[in-house]
Design a protein around this motif. Structure first.
Motif, PDB file in Angstrom:
ATOM      1  N   MET A 221       0.828  -1.208   0.000  1.00  0.00           N
ATOM      2  CA  MET A 221       0.000   0.000   0.000  1.00  0.00           C
ATOM      3  C   MET A 221       0.863   1.258   0.000  1.00  0.00           C
ATOM      4  O   MET A 221       0.596   2.217  -0.734  1.00  0.00           O
ATOM      5  CB  MET A 221      -0.930  -0.009   1.221  1.00  0.00           C
ATOM      6  CG  MET A 221      -2.005  -1.077   1.182  1.00  0.00           C
ATOM      7  SD  MET A 221      -3.298  -0.873   2.450  1.00  0.00           S
ATOM      8  CE  MET A 221      -2.339  -0.852   3.974  1.00  0.00           C
ATOM      9  N   LYS A 485      -8.433   5.401   2.347  1.00  0.00           N
ATOM     10  CA  LYS A 485      -8.563   4.227   1.496  1.00  0.00           C
ATOM     11  C   LYS A 485      -7.733   3.059   2.058  1.00  0.00           C
ATOM     12  O   LYS A 485      -8.177   1.903   2.092  1.00  0.00           O
ATOM     13  CB  LYS A 485      -8.086   4.550   0.082  1.00  0.00           C
ATOM     14  CG  LYS A 485      -8.313   3.444  -0.935  1.00  0.00           C
ATOM     15  CD  LYS A 485      -7.624   3.773  -2.251  1.00  0.00           C
ATOM     16  CE  LYS A 485      -8.082   5.092  -2.817  1.00  0.00           C
ATOM     17  NZ  LYS A 485      -7.425   5.386  -4.117  1.00  0.00           N
ATOM     18  N   TYR A 486      -6.520   3.378   2.539  1.00  0.00           N
ATOM     19  CA  TYR A 486      -5.631   2.340   3.069  1.00  0.00           C
ATOM     20  C   TYR A 486      -6.116   1.862   4.434  1.00  0.00           C
ATOM     21  O   TYR A 486      -5.914   0.695   4.802  1.00  0.00           O
ATOM     22  CB  TYR A 486      -4.204   2.876   3.139  1.00  0.00           C
ATOM     23  CG  TYR A 486      -3.735   3.414   1.805  1.00  0.00           C
ATOM     24  CD1 TYR A 486      -3.471   2.547   0.749  1.00  0.00           C
ATOM     25  CD2 TYR A 486      -3.611   4.780   1.579  1.00  0.00           C
ATOM     26  CE1 TYR A 486      -3.074   3.031  -0.491  1.00  0.00           C
ATOM     27  CE2 TYR A 486      -3.218   5.273   0.348  1.00  0.00           C
ATOM     28  CZ  TYR A 486      -2.953   4.393  -0.688  1.00  0.00           C
ATOM     29  OH  TYR A 486      -2.576   4.880  -1.911  1.00  0.00           O
ATOM     30  N   TYR A 489      -8.645  -0.778   3.636  1.00  0.00           N
ATOM     31  CA  TYR A 489      -7.994  -2.038   3.273  1.00  0.00           C
ATOM     32  C   TYR A 489      -7.500  -2.771   4.522  1.00  0.00           C
ATOM     33  O   TYR A 489      -7.628  -3.994   4.639  1.00  0.00           O
ATOM     34  CB  TYR A 489      -6.809  -1.787   2.332  1.00  0.00           C
ATOM     35  CG  TYR A 489      -7.183  -1.256   0.971  1.00  0.00           C
ATOM     36  CD1 TYR A 489      -8.418  -1.541   0.392  1.00  0.00           C
ATOM     37  CD2 TYR A 489      -6.301  -0.460   0.244  1.00  0.00           C
ATOM     38  CE1 TYR A 489      -8.767  -1.050  -0.857  1.00  0.00           C
ATOM     39  CE2 TYR A 489      -6.634   0.036  -1.013  1.00  0.00           C
ATOM     40  CZ  TYR A 489      -7.860  -0.263  -1.556  1.00  0.00           C
ATOM     41  OH  TYR A 489      -8.193   0.218  -2.797  1.00  0.00           O
TER      42      TYR A 489
END
Length: 504
Positions: A221, A485-486, A489
């Motif tokens: 990432m 966003k990470y 995840y």
């Protein structure tokens, strides 16, 4: 035209100051004490809550004076909450040590040399640094000291044309991915397992697998983000101050020379300092009861007639060090570096004070965050929150149960981000719930570690997030905008690991 631009600037949202955010959380928690009933659990000899013993007590509503006093108590501590003063002192003394290193110029020269070496292979650099951070997290719970690694990595990262967010991700995501796995972390897995009444070795194989998979995911990432920013630097949330960051943290774009003899010795001492820290913080006897070398050596030194008298009788063996011992090491090393460079005592002391002063604002964040725990404890709402959990989720199907527990632990970790504090406050209640769901107690250790690791990536109560972002002038809103966003995840990965653990 100028008026239109000024109006646009006025409309632009600016994230609140770090102190404003944490103080706002303090106020919200204080308000909750007016609505959540008071409660308590019976405690065992170690001061841990006993499951099934919850009783109502009179509410203890927290007022404005309590909110004002909470950070002060958070600094000095009381009978229920340990003080953060040693951590704050640690922050400032690290500032002194790093200021001394910066004055010598040795680190900038050495790190820029490393940056040149990896200019065409920064994916390897990011992966290596991220895994190193993960090892620190999984072995000794790296958390509060994260800003130290951040300031050390920044010159390299900025010299590669990347932004401060990359450095923040390496340190914060790296250490907390390691903490989420916590293969042998004595401050989370060790304590939580002890409270749950199981061996820290239960579930260790799965945690090891989780560590490598999660660290690989985090490294990927960060590399993807870095590649995007290097290709489109204008899309960085910190692009507006890129030149300022280079000037402040990487010494500008001036040409670099070679280390002279004194600087070479200083750099070796710098590496030695961190080597001593790592060795001293690894819980050797917890990893293997037969690894008692450092304890035996320390006992021999303190009992030796002459050496023991000179060194003193209160030496702490490697493997048992904590903030007090690290603080002493930093003072010693700061003076040693100064003497190697030939500085006078007055100059050394001035540098020590200057470095500490530069991180006072960062050091003050720690007790402010600790104040949230003070408000909850004094308000008598911690036990009530735990009782609600105990009475509602104990009979759910295994997969749903494990996910719900994860979500519940995330909420609790937001208010009690301390691994030892959260374990002591919850594990004796939460671990028995796994039996009702047909699972092993080790599954709750996994839930607890995942929740802590995830929360410490973004929560305003996370010391590593608030101190690191504050140190490099990244406001909280920008950090969330760059990493949301990470974070998603990471959350999904944790859920997947938990479901797989239940199914196997």
């Amino acid at each position: 035209m100028e008026n239109v631009e000024k109006k646009k600037e006025k409309k632009k949202f600016k994230s609140p100051n770090t102190y404003v955010i944490i103080f706002g959380v303090l106020l919200i928690v204080a308000i909750l004490t007016w609505f959540i009933p008071g409660g308590k659990y019976e405690l065992d000899e170690a001061g841990r809550a006993i499951a099934g013993t919850y009783t109502r007590v009179d509410a203890n509503r927290q007022g404005l004076w309590d909110v004002i006093m909470a950070p002060i108590i958070g600094m000095v501590g009381n009978e229920q909450v340990s003080g953060a003063i040693t951590i704050s002192l640690n922050v400032m003394l690290f500032g002194s040590f790093l200021e001394m290193m910066d004055t010598t110029g040795a680190i900038n020269i050495a790190l820029k040399g490393v940056a040149r070496k990896y200019q065409k292979n920064y994916f390897v650099l990011i992966t290596v640094l991220t895994f190193i951070m993960g090892i620190f997290g999984t072995v000794q719970g790296a958390y509060e000291e994260g800003f130290v690694y951040l300031l050390m990595f920044l010159p390299i990262i900025l010299a590669l044309g990347l932004d401060t967010i990359v450095a923040l991700m390496i340190v914060i995501f790296g250490t907390q991915a390691g903490n989420a796995a916590s293969i042998v972390n004595p401050f989370s897995t060790g304590i939580a397992s002890g409270i749950a009444g199981i061996s820290p070795g239960e579930g260790i194989i799965y945690r090891t697998i989780v560590f490598f998979v999660l660290m690989g995911l985090v490294s990927l990432m960060i590399c993807r983000y870095a590649a995007h920013i290097q290709k489109h630097p204008e899309k960085s949330v910190q692009y507006f101050r890129h030149e300022k960051d280079i000037e402040e943290f990487a010494g500008g774009e001036e040409e670099i020379g070679e280390l002279d003899k004194k600087q070479s010795k200083v750099f070796m001492l710098f590496v030695l300092t961190f080597a001593i820290m790592i060795v001293s913080l690894i819980p050797w006897t917890s990893l293997n009861p037969n690894w008692t070398f450092f304890e035996s050596a320390t006992k021999w030194l303190t009992n030796a007639p002459i050496i023991g008298t000179i060194l003193g009788s209160s030496l702490v063996p490697f493997g048992s060090w904590y903030f007090n011992e690290i603080n002493g090491l930093l003072i010693i090393m700061t003076f040693l570096v100064g003497k190697i460079m030939g500085y006078s005592v007055d100059k050394i002391i001035n540098i020590l004070i200057k470095g500490a002063a530069a991180l006072v604002s960062t050091a003050f964040i720690v007790p402010l965050a600790r104040g949230i725990q003070v408000i909850m404890t004094d308000g008598n709402i911690t036990a009530t929150v735990l009782n609600a959990t105990e009475s509602t989720i104990g009979s759910l199907p295994p997969v749903i149960f494990i996910i719900v527990c994860f979500l519940v632990y995330i909420i609790m970790a937001m208010f009690i981000p301390s691994s030892t504090g959260l374990a002591a406050a919850t594990m004796s209640i939460m671990a028995p719930l796994t039996i009702f769901a047909g699972l092993e107690e080790s599954s709750m250790i996994l839930v607890y570690n995942f929740a802590l690791g995830f929360v410490k990536l973004f929560a305003p109560t996370s010391i590593i997030v608030m101190t690191c972002t504050q140190a490099v002038h990244v406001d909280y809103g920008s950090w969330i905008k760059a990493t949301w966003k990470y974070l998603a995840y990471f959350f999904l990965a944790c859920v997947a690991f938990l479901v797989i653990y239940v199914l196997i």
